[in-house]
Design a protein around this motif. Structure first.
Motif, PDB file in Angstrom:
ATOM      1  N   PHE A 137       0.855  -1.191   0.000  1.00  0.00           N
ATOM      2  CA  PHE A 137       0.000   0.000   0.000  1.00  0.00           C
ATOM      3  C   PHE A 137       0.883   1.229   0.000  1.00  0.00           C
ATOM      4  O   PHE A 137       2.077   1.145   0.302  1.00  0.00           O
ATOM      5  CB  PHE A 137      -0.906   0.034   1.245  1.00  0.00           C
ATOM      6  N   TRP A 138       0.303   2.375  -0.332  1.00  0.00           N
ATOM      7  CA  TRP A 138       1.052   3.633  -0.320  1.00  0.00           C
ATOM      8  C   TRP A 138       0.114   4.727   0.161  1.00  0.00           C
ATOM      9  O   TRP A 138      -1.103   4.526   0.259  1.00  0.00           O
ATOM     10  CB  TRP A 138       1.609   3.965  -1.705  1.00  0.00           C
ATOM     11  N   GLY A 139       0.674   5.889   0.446  1.00  0.00           N
ATOM     12  CA  GLY A 139      -0.180   6.984   0.879  1.00  0.00           C
ATOM     13  C   GLY A 139       0.602   8.195   1.345  1.00  0.00           C
ATOM     14  O   GLY A 139       1.813   8.303   1.116  1.00  0.00           O
ATOM     15  N   THR A 140      -0.124   9.060   2.012  1.00  0.00           N
ATOM     16  CA  THR A 140       0.470  10.300   2.517  1.00  0.00           C
ATOM     17  C   THR A 140       0.224  10.381   4.023  1.00  0.00           C
ATOM     18  O   THR A 140      -0.446   9.526   4.591  1.00  0.00           O
ATOM     19  CB  THR A 140      -0.188  11.524   1.837  1.00  0.00           C
ATOM     20  N   VAL A 141       0.765  11.425   4.629  1.00  0.00           N
ATOM     21  CA  VAL A 141       0.450  11.750   6.023  1.00  0.00           C
ATOM     22  C   VAL A 141      -0.249  13.101   5.991  1.00  0.00           C
ATOM     23  O   VAL A 141       0.142  13.989   5.218  1.00  0.00           O
ATOM     24  CB  VAL A 141       1.738  11.815   6.877  1.00  0.00           C
ATOM     25  N   GLY A 142      -1.281  13.267   6.776  1.00  0.00           N
ATOM     26  CA  GLY A 142      -1.993  14.550   6.746  1.00  0.00           C
ATOM     27  C   GLY A 142      -2.902  14.738   7.938  1.00  0.00           C
ATOM     28  O   GLY A 142      -2.786  14.039   8.953  1.00  0.00           O
ATOM     29  N   ILE A 143      -3.822  15.690   7.769  1.00  0.00           N
ATOM     30  CA  ILE A 143      -4.729  16.049   8.860  1.00  0.00           C
ATOM     31  C   ILE A 143      -6.145  15.619   8.487  1.00  0.00           C
ATOM     32  O   ILE A 143      -6.673  16.022   7.444  1.00  0.00           O
ATOM     33  CB  ILE A 143      -4.714  17.590   9.087  1.00  0.00           C
ATOM     34  N   VAL A 144      -6.747  14.798   9.331  1.00  0.00           N
ATOM     35  CA  VAL A 144      -8.168  14.491   9.165  1.00  0.00           C
ATOM     36  C   VAL A 144      -8.890  15.367  10.184  1.00  0.00           C
ATOM     37  O   VAL A 144      -8.429  15.516  11.314  1.00  0.00           O
ATOM     38  CB  VAL A 144      -8.460  12.984   9.378  1.00  0.00           C
ATOM     39  N   GLY A 233      -7.022  15.096  13.693  1.00  0.00           N
ATOM     40  CA  GLY A 233      -6.104  13.968  13.865  1.00  0.00           C
ATOM     41  C   GLY A 233      -4.950  14.026  12.874  1.00  0.00           C
ATOM     42  O   GLY A 233      -5.130  14.381  11.716  1.00  0.00           O
ATOM     43  N   LEU A 234      -3.753  13.684  13.380  1.00  0.00           N
ATOM     44  CA  LEU A 234      -2.597  13.490  12.483  1.00  0.00           C
ATOM     45  C   LEU A 234      -2.614  12.015  12.124  1.00  0.00           C
ATOM     46  O   LEU A 234      -2.469  11.152  12.998  1.00  0.00           O
ATOM     47  CB  LEU A 234      -1.298  13.835  13.223  1.00  0.00           C
ATOM     48  N   VAL A 235      -2.837  11.732  10.839  1.00  0.00           N
ATOM     49  CA  VAL A 235      -3.042  10.329  10.445  1.00  0.00           C
ATOM     50  C   VAL A 235      -2.348   9.987   9.128  1.00  0.00           C
ATOM     51  O   VAL A 235      -1.946  10.869   8.372  1.00  0.00           O
ATOM     52  CB  VAL A 235      -4.553  10.014  10.259  1.00  0.00           C
ATOM     53  N   TRP A 236      -2.273   8.669   8.865  1.00  0.00           N
ATOM     54  CA  TRP A 236      -1.922   8.196   7.533  1.00  0.00           C
ATOM     55  C   TRP A 236      -3.193   8.286   6.686  1.00  0.00           C
ATOM     56  O   TRP A 236      -4.312   8.054   7.202  1.00  0.00           O
ATOM     57  CB  TRP A 236      -1.447   6.743   7.613  1.00  0.00           C
ATOM     58  N   SER A 237      -3.016   8.581   5.408  1.00  0.00           N
ATOM     59  CA  SER A 237      -4.164   8.834   4.528  1.00  0.00           C
ATOM     60  C   SER A 237      -5.217   7.720   4.574  1.00  0.00           C
ATOM     61  O   SER A 237      -6.424   7.994   4.593  1.00  0.00           O
ATOM     62  CB  SER A 237      -3.680   9.032   3.099  1.00  0.00           C
ATOM     63  N   GLY A 238      -4.775   6.465   4.605  1.00  0.00           N
ATOM     64  CA  GLY A 238      -5.733   5.360   4.590  1.00  0.00           C
ATOM     65  C   GLY A 238      -6.629   5.357   5.816  1.00  0.00           C
ATOM     66  O   GLY A 238      -7.798   4.982   5.743  1.00  0.00           O
ATOM     67  N   ASP A 239      -6.073   5.779   6.958  1.00  0.00           N
ATOM     68  CA  ASP A 239      -6.898   5.869   8.163  1.00  0.00           C
ATOM     69  C   ASP A 239      -7.967   6.943   7.958  1.00  0.00           C
ATOM     70  O   ASP A 239      -9.121   6.768   8.342  1.00  0.00           O
ATOM     71  CB  ASP A 239      -6.044   6.208   9.393  1.00  0.00           C
ATOM     72  N   ALA A 240      -7.562   8.058   7.329  1.00  0.00           N
ATOM     73  CA  ALA A 240      -8.518   9.138   7.061  1.00  0.00           C
ATOM     74  C   ALA A 240      -9.646   8.616   6.176  1.00  0.00           C
ATOM     75  O   ALA A 240     -10.827   8.883   6.418  1.00  0.00           O
ATOM     76  CB  ALA A 240      -7.809  10.313   6.398  1.00  0.00           C
ATOM     77  N   GLU A 257       2.657  23.121   3.917  1.00  0.00           N
ATOM     78  CA  GLU A 257       4.124  23.209   4.112  1.00  0.00           C
ATOM     79  C   GLU A 257       4.845  21.994   3.542  1.00  0.00           C
ATOM     80  O   GLU A 257       6.054  22.001   3.410  1.00  0.00           O
ATOM     81  CB  GLU A 257       4.492  23.296   5.602  1.00  0.00           C
ATOM     82  N   GLY A 258       4.065  20.950   3.268  1.00  0.00           N
ATOM     83  CA  GLY A 258       4.676  19.712   2.770  1.00  0.00           C
ATOM     84  C   GLY A 258       4.322  18.561   3.689  1.00  0.00           C
ATOM     85  O   GLY A 258       3.820  18.768   4.801  1.00  0.00           O
ATOM     86  N   SER A 259       4.559  17.355   3.219  1.00  0.00           N
ATOM     87  CA  SER A 259       4.294  16.186   4.051  1.00  0.00           C
ATOM     88  C   SER A 259       5.006  14.967   3.486  1.00  0.00           C
ATOM     89  O   SER A 259       5.837  15.087   2.594  1.00  0.00           O
ATOM     90  CB  SER A 259       2.793  15.935   4.168  1.00  0.00           C
ATOM     91  N   ASN A 260       4.644  13.847   4.037  1.00  0.00           N
ATOM     92  CA  ASN A 260       5.317  12.591   3.707  1.00  0.00           C
ATOM     93  C   ASN A 260       4.529  11.760   2.690  1.00  0.00           C
ATOM     94  O   ASN A 260       3.314  11.679   2.751  1.00  0.00           O
ATOM     95  CB  ASN A 260       5.481  11.802   5.025  1.00  0.00           C
TER      96      ASN A 260
END
Ligand code: N2P
Length: 357
Positions: A137-144, A233-240, A257-260
């Motif tokens: 799997f792949w994804g980003t980190v972000g804010i939900v 929440g600070l989460v991995w995209s799939g959790d969002a 600002e950028g993310s992972n």
């Protein structure tokens, strides 16, 4: 004398029977190696039905264990107590495991379904030629976040989270690089920064967020956010994606600002006893139908191009979870920063957690 021979024969027969009994008992309990497969994966990261399907199709019984961080997983594999046949680390950890000789090279001939993976996810810098790993799997980190709980404000940046209005409203996933990364990105630093002053500044910035942080949690973040126990929440995209499926009030944003950008891949650790079975499992997971079913269950983004047409369109066309290549190019992939730098990240993260208490 005859009696002695008889006694001797009896002992031999009884011992042979005992040995046979013990070995078949071991096999049925899953210690034989040949007919069992030990899979080590992140929590909530596979549709359990697929494990049964694999067992039925191959006659191999699966022992399934989970972990909640790359660091915990790698330590367990280094210790070597359990003979894991397949594991699912993230990119920087794959690089580190390869460096430490903890991985077995893959035989691509035994993974014909590799052709189903989008070339965009193949041959990435952490594993040139996919010698050791196959995308899972792949994804980003972000804010939900739940706009209705924060006066319909729109969040767009990491720095938004330091607003005093969000006191006790933020949940963080328990990941050293993710949380430290938020601190680094909020200051304009790279997620792969190794400058000690920058890292200390990021940790201090995180300390300032403490009044807003309600808890640092594991997979339960999904249930807590969906039940509106916190607004942000600070989460991995799939959790969002999973949370938003449960509660339509929420939204997900990759901060300005950028993310992972991250990649979790299947590998065969050095501890493996059933290398052939491990290849079978990896190939099974890459089957288009299996992968589509798994993706729908797990809610993360699949790198399997052949699975996409088999999935609901509203899922695969959602740019928040399937961002374009143009967008992902702006994000940073974690690098293997070496043992001492990674240890420093972990140390600062731990200090931040202590500071909260
Ligand atoms: C699944 C966690 C996914 C980890 N519960 C993202 N690297």
């Amino acid at each position: 004398m005859k009696q002695l021979v008889r006694l001797f024969l009896a002992i031999v027969i009884v011992s042979a029977l005992l040995l046979w009994g013990i070995s078949s008992l071991n096999a049925s309990q899953g210690y034989s190696g040949d007919n069992t497969l030990t899979v080590y994966n992140w929590g909530d990261y596979i549709d359990p039905e697929l494990i049964s399907q694999f067992e039925e199709e191959t006659g191999i019984s699966v022992i399934y264990e989970t972990f909640d961080s790359n660091e915990a997983m790698m330590t367990k594999i280094q210790q070597g107590g359990t003979s894991y046949d397949v594991a699912v680390p993230s990119e920087y950890t794959i690089d580190k495991m390869r460096e430490e000789g903890l991985l077995i090279p893959l035989d691509h001939n035994q993974i014909p379904n590799l052709k189903n993976i989008d070339s965009r996810f193949m041959d990435l810098p952490f594993d040139p030629g996919n010698q050791y790993s196959v995308p899972y799997f792949w994804g980003t980190v972000g804010i939900v976040y739940n706009p209705s709980m924060i006066d319909n404000r729109k969040l767009t940046s990491w720095n938004d989270l330091w607003n005093p209005a969000f006191e006790n409203e933020i949940l963080l996933i328990d990941g050293a690089r993710e949380v430290m990364g938020m601190g680094l990105n909020s200051l304009g630093y790279s997620l792969n920064d190794t400058n000690v002053d920058h890292l200390r500044a990021a940790k201090e910035k995180l300390d300032e967020l403490t009044p807003n942080v309600k808890a640092i949690v594991g997979d339960e973040i999904k249930m807590l956010m969906a039940n509106e126990e916190a607004a942000i929440g600070l989460v991995w995209s799939g959790d969002a994606s999973d949370i938003m499926y449960e509660n339509e009030n929420l939204d997900y944003v990759v901060p300005s600002e950028g993310s992972n950008l991250w990649f979790d891949s299947m590998v065969i650790p050095k501890t493996a006893k059933n290398v052939e079975g491990a290849h079978k499992f990896i190939n099974f997971m890459l089957d288009p139908e299996v992968s589509a079913q798994n993706t729908e269950w797990v809610s993360y983004s699949t790198p399997n191009k052949a699975a996409l047409p088999l999935m609901p369109e509203d899922m695969t066309s959602d740019e928040r979870f399937y961002p374009s290549e143009e967008l992902t190019k702006k994000l940073e992939v974690y690098e293997n920063l070496g043992q001492s730098n990674l240890a420093f990240y972990n140390e600062l993260f731990l200090e931040f957690k202590m500071h909260r208490k």
